[in-house]
Scaffold this active site. Structure first.
Site, PDB file in Angstrom:
ATOM      1  N   PRO A   1      -2.140 -12.088  10.643  1.00  0.00           N
ATOM      2  CA  PRO A   1      -2.458 -11.885  12.067  1.00  0.00           C
ATOM      3  C   PRO A   1      -2.608 -10.396  12.345  1.00  0.00           C
ATOM      4  CG  PRO A   1      -0.135 -12.484  11.775  1.00  0.00           C
ATOM      5  CD  PRO A   1      -0.802 -12.628  10.434  1.00  0.00           C
ATOM      6  N   ASP A   2      -3.479 -10.048  13.271  1.00  0.00           N
ATOM      7  CA  ASP A   2      -3.629  -8.647  13.668  1.00  0.00           C
ATOM      8  C   ASP A   2      -2.582  -8.366  14.756  1.00  0.00           C
ATOM      9  OD1 ASP A   2      -4.460  -6.214  14.967  1.00  0.00           O
ATOM     10  OD2 ASP A   2      -6.335  -6.412  13.850  1.00  0.00           O
ATOM     11  N   ILE A   3      -1.588  -7.582  14.401  1.00  0.00           N
ATOM     12  CA  ILE A   3      -0.435  -7.381  15.300  1.00  0.00           C
ATOM     13  C   ILE A   3      -0.852  -6.651  16.571  1.00  0.00           C
ATOM     14  CG2 ILE A   3       1.860  -6.337  15.493  1.00  0.00           C
ATOM     15  CD1 ILE A   3       1.953  -6.606  12.342  1.00  0.00           C
ATOM     16  N   VAL A   4      -1.531  -5.512  16.383  1.00  0.00           N
ATOM     17  CA  VAL A   4      -1.839  -4.693  17.549  1.00  0.00           C
ATOM     18  C   VAL A   4      -2.814  -5.429  18.483  1.00  0.00           C
ATOM     19  CG1 VAL A   4      -3.779  -3.296  16.663  1.00  0.00           C
ATOM     20  CG2 VAL A   4      -2.133  -2.274  18.231  1.00  0.00           C
TER      21      VAL A   4
ATOM     22  N   LYS B   1     -10.118  -4.648  19.380  1.00  0.00           N
ATOM     23  CA  LYS B   1      -8.693  -4.977  19.456  1.00  0.00           C
ATOM     24  C   LYS B   1      -8.130  -4.852  20.872  1.00  0.00           C
ATOM     25  CE  LYS B   1      -7.869  -3.609  14.674  1.00  0.00           C
ATOM     26  NZ  LYS B   1      -6.812  -3.770  13.678  1.00  0.00           N
TER      27      LYS B   1
ATOM     28  N   LYS C   1     -13.196  -0.223  17.018  1.00  0.00           N
ATOM     29  CA  LYS C   1     -11.865  -0.835  16.902  1.00  0.00           C
ATOM     30  C   LYS C   1     -11.172  -0.912  18.268  1.00  0.00           C
ATOM     31  CE  LYS C   1     -10.647  -0.100  12.620  1.00  0.00           C
ATOM     32  NZ  LYS C   1     -10.130   0.585  11.444  1.00  0.00           N
TER      33      LYS C   1
ATOM     34  N   ASN D   1       0.845  -1.195   0.000  1.00  0.00           N
ATOM     35  CA  ASN D   1       0.000   0.000   0.000  1.00  0.00           C
ATOM     36  C   ASN D   1       0.880   1.245   0.000  1.00  0.00           C
ATOM     37  OD1 ASN D   1       0.583   0.805   2.857  1.00  0.00           O
ATOM     38  ND2 ASN D   1      -0.329  -1.207   3.252  1.00  0.00           N
TER      39      ASN D   1
ATOM     40  N   LYS E   1       9.346 -16.989 -10.313  1.00  0.00           N
ATOM     41  CA  LYS E   1       8.495 -15.985 -10.963  1.00  0.00           C
ATOM     42  C   LYS E   1       7.374 -16.668 -11.769  1.00  0.00           C
ATOM     43  CE  LYS E   1       8.695 -12.194 -14.189  1.00  0.00           C
ATOM     44  NZ  LYS E   1       9.435 -11.611 -15.293  1.00  0.00           N
TER      45      LYS E   1
ATOM     46  N   PHE F   1      -3.946   2.949  15.295  1.00  0.00           N
ATOM     47  CA  PHE F   1      -4.347   4.009  14.371  1.00  0.00           C
ATOM     48  C   PHE F   1      -5.533   3.503  13.563  1.00  0.00           C
ATOM     49  CE2 PHE F   1      -1.402   7.701  13.908  1.00  0.00           C
ATOM     50  CZ  PHE F   1      -0.675   7.459  15.066  1.00  0.00           C
TER      51      PHE F   1
HETATM   52  O1  C5P Z   1      -8.339  -2.965  11.371  1.00  0.00           O
HETATM   53  P1  C5P Z   1      -7.510  -1.851  10.850  1.00  0.00           P
HETATM   54  O2  C5P Z   1      -6.487  -2.279   9.847  1.00  0.00           O
HETATM   55  O3  C5P Z   1      -8.279  -0.652  10.375  1.00  0.00           O
HETATM   56  O4  C5P Z   1      -6.716  -1.337  12.150  1.00  0.00           O
HETATM   57  C1  C5P Z   1      -5.704  -0.395  12.081  1.00  0.00           C
HETATM   58  C2  C5P Z   1      -4.797  -0.525  13.278  1.00  0.00           C
HETATM   59  O5  C5P Z   1      -4.463  -1.890  13.500  1.00  0.00           O
HETATM   60  C3  C5P Z   1      -3.482   0.155  13.037  1.00  0.00           C
HETATM   61  O6  C5P Z   1      -2.992   0.574  14.301  1.00  0.00           O
HETATM   62  C4  C5P Z   1      -2.630  -0.953  12.459  1.00  0.00           C
HETATM   63  O7  C5P Z   1      -1.247  -0.718  12.644  1.00  0.00           O
HETATM   64  C5  C5P Z   1      -3.107  -2.154  13.231  1.00  0.00           C
HETATM   65  N1  C5P Z   1      -3.037  -3.430  12.506  1.00  0.00           N
HETATM   66  C6  C5P Z   1      -2.153  -4.400  12.922  1.00  0.00           C
HETATM   67  N2  C5P Z   1      -2.107  -5.611  12.287  1.00  0.00           N
HETATM   68  C7  C5P Z   1      -2.915  -5.867  11.254  1.00  0.00           C
HETATM   69  C8  C5P Z   1      -3.824  -4.890  10.814  1.00  0.00           C
HETATM   70  C9  C5P Z   1      -3.849  -3.681  11.458  1.00  0.00           C
HETATM   71  O8  C5P Z   1      -1.389  -4.157  13.871  1.00  0.00           O
HETATM   72  N3  C5P Z   1      -2.852  -7.033  10.666  1.00  0.00           N
END
Ligand code: C5P
Length: 430
Positions: free
Chosen positions: A331-334, A367, A363, A229, A308, A349
């Site tokens: 995985p959702d890191i935060v 989260k 959110k 992105n 490739k 964010f």
């Molecule tokens: O769910 P969304 O992507 O809108 O959430 C944004 C927040 O979650 C940001 O703080 C982003 O850094 C964090 N995030 C993350 N891991 C992911 C997706 C989003 O830490 N896979």
């Protein structure tokens, strides 16, 4: 001979927590001049480093008669600087650069001769030149024979230095190497390290460890293609600088961006969301506050290829002019950080295009965040690649808007807000 060598005292952990906090991340140029107390400089380096300071040593020629540069190099972990006109040393770090590097120049021991040269503005060796060129504060720990200390000339020099606001550490009174008794002994390293720490005021985030994720992630399709992105990383890097300036120790976990690493910030480069996840969870033991500014790719390619992909691929990925990729959720890191025990103060964010506050609040709950920074990315003047931003900071029972400003200014305001809420949470937990 100004001082009496003594047996090394057993290692003590005398520094109160405040000294440790005050010296973390600080850069000290330690000047060592000629006197028997120079042997104590070795211990002083250790004490300063124990408290988190980065130490670079400058020795006068006379100091090298008492202790070797090699010893002080080994203890400081940095090359020792000895001469003003050495092309090799100047190429590595010039004397003006060294003067700018330090947050403090501490001269310990400071001999009567050095103090005289300093008081009268001489620049006839590296150390006096540094003292002239420095923009940072200076401090001295005199060490000399008691009669030399009491001499009219020396006392006049000391008065000159004090009139300039240069702190004088010691000297202590006691038995001296020459058999005399009286004032002139250098203070002990532990006390000197303490006094040095006392010169640095406590800041908002002194002693706090902050981990920040920044930039985009790249999800490989094959060795030459990826999904990513437009995140520039600017907001996360600005936050890293602002947190460092507030006294924090900062780890910046960054996806691929074109930004220089901020000074005194530890940077970990990652590529994919999984890399960022691993680095973030790996940093948690040293994290009091976690700030997720990264634009993490929500999905990755299920079976990214080692080779490739050809247009004429016959494995089923490309058929009838259509390429099909299966994406699986990252995985959702935060969220993973926020569900960790013990949990750091966790800030996310939220980039939204509509109903910003509502989605941001959802959110926070989903989260498990302590705070979220929401921005409206439907506006063309702020956000992703812009140098400006305007945000609304939301926490479970309140919110605050930060109006359009540079990302650096927004970062400073955010750091203040985050620090205030983090400290509040800590106070309540105690
Ligand atoms: O769910 P969304 O992507 O809108 O959430 C944004 C927040 O979650 C940001 O703080 C982003 O850094 C964090 N995030 C993350 N891991 C992911 C997706 C989003 O830490 N896979």
């Amino acid at each position: 001979m100004p001082d009496t060598p003594q047996q090394d005292s057993p290692q003590q952990n005398i520094a109160p927590p405040d000294s440790r906090l005050a010296l973390a991340n600080r850069r000290i140029v330690l000047g060592v001049t000629g006197g028997i107390a120079a042997y104590k400089s070795a211990e002083l380096i250790r004490r300063l480093k124990d408290l988190g300071a980065d130490v670079r040593v400058v020795m006068t020629p006379a100091a090298q008669e008492f202790i070797t540069p090699l010893t002080l190099q080994a203890l400081s972990g940095n090359p020792v600087h000895t001469t003003l006109l050495d092309t090799e040393a100047e190429a590595a770090m010039g004397h003006i650069e060294l003067a700018r590097w330090g947050d403090l120049i501490l001269v310990a021991p400071a001999s009567a001769d050095f103090l005289a040269r300093m008081a009268h503005g001489h620049g006839n060796d590296l150390l006096t030149t540094l003292c002239l060129a420095a923009r940072c504060p200076l401090a001295v720990a005199p060490a000399m024979n008691q009669a030399m200390w009491a001499s009219r000339s020396n006392q006049d020099n000391i008065a000159l230095l004090q009139a300039r606001g240069i702190p004088l550490f010691g000297p202590a009174a006691g038995e001296q190497a020459c058999g005399d008794v009286g004032p002139g002994r250098m203070l002990e390293p532990t006390e000197l390290a303490h006094l040095t720490a006392g010169l640095f005021p406590r800041q908002l985030l002194t002693g706090t460890r902050i981990t920040i994720t920044a930039g985009p992630t790249r999800e490989a399709i094959d060795p030459v293609r990826y999904i990513s992105n437009h995140s520039s990383g600017k907001m996360g890097f600005a936050l890293a600088e602002a947190a460092r300036d507030a006294g924090a120790q900062v780890t910046l976990i960054s996806g691929p961006v074109h930004l220089p690493t901020p000074d005194r910030v530890q940077r970990i480069d990652v590529v994919s969301a999984q890399d960022m996840y691993d680095a973030s969870l790996g940093a948690l033991k040293q994290t009091d506050i976690f700030i997720a500014t990264a634009a993490v790719a929500d999905f990755r390619v299920e079976n990214s290829r080692n080779q490739k992909i050809k247009k004429q691929d016959n494995s089923g990925t490309i058929q009838d002019g259509r390429m099909t990729l299966t994406l699986v959720e990252n995985p959702d890191i935060v969220a993973a950080v926020a569900s960790h025990s013990p949990k750091p103060f966790t800030v996310g964010f939220a980039a939204e295009t509509q109903d910003v506050e509502n989605y941001a609040r959802q959110k926070i709950a989903r989260k498990g965040l302590d705070m979220i920074v929401a921005n409206d990315v439907s506006r063309s003047d702020i956000g992703f690649n812009s140098d400006q931003n305007a945000v609304t900071v939301i926490w479970p029972d309140g919110q605050q808007a930060i109006d359009l400003a540079s990302k650096a200014q927004i970062a400073r305001d955010l750091v203040t807000l985050i620090a205030t809420h983090y400290q509040q949470q800590h106070k309540n937990a105690r």
